[in-house]
Design an enzyme around this catalytic site. Structure first.
Site, short mmCIF file in Angstrom:
data_model
loop_
_atom_site.label_atom_id
_atom_site.label_comp_id
_atom_site.label_asym_id
_atom_site.label_seq_id
_atom_site.Cartn_x
_atom_site.Cartn_y
_atom_site.Cartn_z
N TYR A 1 0.96 -1.19 -0.22
CA TYR A 1 0.04 0.13 -0.07
C TYR A 1 0.85 1.27 0.13
O TYR A 1 0.34 2.48 -0.35
CB TYR A 1 -0.95 -0.06 1.14
CG TYR A 1 -1.91 -0.87 1.20
CD1 TYR A 1 -2.13 -1.82 0.07
CD2 TYR A 1 -2.93 -1.04 2.32
CE1 TYR A 1 -3.20 -2.90 0.14
CE2 TYR A 1 -3.78 -2.18 2.16
CZ TYR A 1 -3.81 -2.91 1.14
OH TYR A 1 -4.84 -3.96 1.02
N ASP B 1 -10.70 -8.92 7.57
CA ASP B 1 -12.11 -8.56 7.01
C ASP B 1 -12.71 -9.87 7.04
O ASP B 1 -14.00 -10.36 7.50
CB ASP B 1 -12.06 -7.95 5.74
CG ASP B 1 -12.27 -6.39 6.02
OD1 ASP B 1 -12.44 -6.09 6.87
OD2 ASP B 1 -12.38 -5.73 4.97
N ASP C 1 -5.26 -6.87 5.78
CA ASP C 1 -6.36 -6.12 5.44
C ASP C 1 -7.30 -7.23 4.95
O ASP C 1 -8.64 -7.17 5.51
CB ASP C 1 -6.14 -5.27 4.02
CG ASP C 1 -7.03 -4.56 3.93
OD1 ASP C 1 -8.09 -4.60 4.48
OD2 ASP C 1 -7.00 -3.62 2.76
N LYS D 1 3.79 -15.25 2.46
CA LYS D 1 3.74 -16.25 1.28
C LYS D 1 5.43 -16.63 0.85
O LYS D 1 5.89 -16.22 -0.13
CB LYS D 1 3.12 -15.41 0.12
CG LYS D 1 3.03 -16.31 -0.97
CD LYS D 1 1.81 -17.16 -0.97
CE LYS D 1 1.61 -18.01 -2.18
NZ LYS D 1 0.72 -19.04 -2.06
N ASP E 1 -2.57 -18.26 1.79
CA ASP E 1 -3.58 -18.85 0.97
C ASP E 1 -4.24 -19.94 1.87
O ASP E 1 -5.45 -19.93 1.92
CB ASP E 1 -3.11 -19.39 -0.24
CG ASP E 1 -1.86 -20.03 -0.41
OD1 ASP E 1 -1.28 -19.95 0.50
OD2 ASP E 1 -1.63 -20.78 -1.44
#
Ligand code: NAD
Length: 359
Positions: free
Chosen positions: A142, A252, A248, A192, A224
């Protein structure tokens, strides 16, 4: 002891849930014998109306001299058509930046009494969900440089950069380990590392930092798989620590499966200075001013504030116990209503919690 708390009610249901959270904080101060000084500051739409901008300097100043900041919610249709640079969300991003908040703590808890709201199969919900997601907030894709758009080989390409320096990984890892020490003493670092160089560094640094926390059991999981495990068997998790983009998405995901955004608090912490505590929900303009909002997410944010910024775990626990007591007694706001329960409004829910605060 005197605690100096900066209150930012904000917009929509923000001021309504704030009044109830403050009443619960005041009762907790009485029961646990500490003094409270509060100041109120403007942010978002309320600040735009009063001053022309979403984040007045006076708000930054008031936050910086406080021990902790409690925020309601900001935004609403009234300000949706303003130019991007002065919209309410700019105030939110701005205050996080001004306070140097790099760690976002989001618990996803399924209260026993609210299992009906959980989006997962009943047998999975019955195993319980009590996971804390610690998300890095100021780095990664970001904010990474270089980023942008250019023309390559006659076509437009755009790119962002998931980049982390060791010190950024180390400080968020420490927040994760310390949070795990206060809970079930298990930390799962999500990355990852099978594909990304940045994740390999992430994993190395987390392992190095883990030597300072021998009482915490560290595990690693690819992102994942973590996304799948959160819906397949969420009860396996205690604390998850991860970078900005993964956090993020996962935070959620974890919240929505509990089925009740009106119940979930959050904390954002910096290296020093005050932390910022807020419910994860927005300003809910559709129910604002109708005494329908669920104040429990903001009340539970007060509990997080007492635990993480003010080192008062017993007082935090007292608030959490009071919330559980109210749910057990069958009281529900509209968003978590179920057959056989007693429907109450925002004010009554706040009063019911406050009256149950006890040592
Ligand atoms: P929202 O969270 O405000 O509302 C989503 C739905 O959940 C609505 O139906 C609402 O009534 C319900 N809801 C939310 N909180 C509730 C509560 N405490 N009790 C009962 N019901 C509740 O999200 P949205 O509708 O996407 O956004 C509304 C406004 O809030 C927008 O302006 C948005 O930008 C802003 N927003 C602010 C924040 C924040 O301040 N941190 C976060 C998200 C959205």
């Amino acid at each position: 002891m005197k605690l100096n708390i900066c209150l930012i009610p904000g917009d929509g249901i923000g001021p309504e849930v704030m009044v109830q959270a403050v009443a619960v904080l005041e009762k907790t101060a009485q029961v646990f014998g500490f003094d409270l000084a509060t100041t109120t500051a403007l942010l978002g739409g309320a600040a735009i109306d009063a001053t022309g901008g979403p984040l007045p300097q006076a708000t930054i100043d008031a936050c910086k001299v406080s021990d902790a900041v409690l925020l309601g919610a900001v935004g609403g249709p009234k300000w949706d058509n303003l130019e991007k640079s002065i919209r309410p969300e700019r105030g939110l991003l701005g205050i996080r930046k001004a306070l140097g908040l790099f760690a976002n703590l989001r618990p996803a808890t399924l209260f026993e009494e609210l299992q009906h709201a959980c989006l997962l199969r009943a047998d999975i919900a019955a195993q319980g969900i009590d996971v804390l997601i610690v998300r890095e907030l100021t780095g990664g894709a970001y904010f990474g440089e270089p980023k942008g758009e250019e023309v390559r080989g006659g076509e437009r390409v755009a790119f962002n950069n998931m980049i982390y320096a060791e010190h950024e990984i180390e400080r968020i890892a420490r927040v994760g380990f310390e949070a795990a020490q206060r809970r079930g003493k298990r930390l799962c670092s999500v990355d990852k590392a099978n594909v990304l160089d940045v994740s390999q560094l992430w994993r190395e640094v987390v392992i190095r930092v883990s030597r300072d926390y021998p009482d915490v059991e560290l595990s690693h999981m690819y992102v994942d798989n973590a996304a799948m495990q959160l819906v397949r068997a969420p009860s396996q998790f205690d604390v998850i620590v991860t970078e900005n983009l993964f956090g993020d998405i996962l935070s959620d995901e974890a919240s929505v499966i509990t089925g009740s955004i009106g119940m979930l608090p959050s904390a954002s912490l910096g290296a020093s200075g005050p932390g910022l505590y807020e419910p994860i929900h927005g300003s809910a303009p559709d129910i604002a001013g109708k005494d329908l909002a669920n104040p429990l997410a903001t009340i539970l944010s007060v509990a997080m504030m007492l635990r993480h910024s003010l080192n008062m775990p017993e007082a935090a626990q007292a608030i959490e116990n009071a919330v559980k007591g109210v749910l057990k007694a069958g009281y529900r706001t509209g968003d978590i209503m179920q057959d056989g329960a007693t429907r109450v409004g925002c004010k009554e829910m706040g009063r019911l919690v406050a009256e149950r605060i006890a040592k």
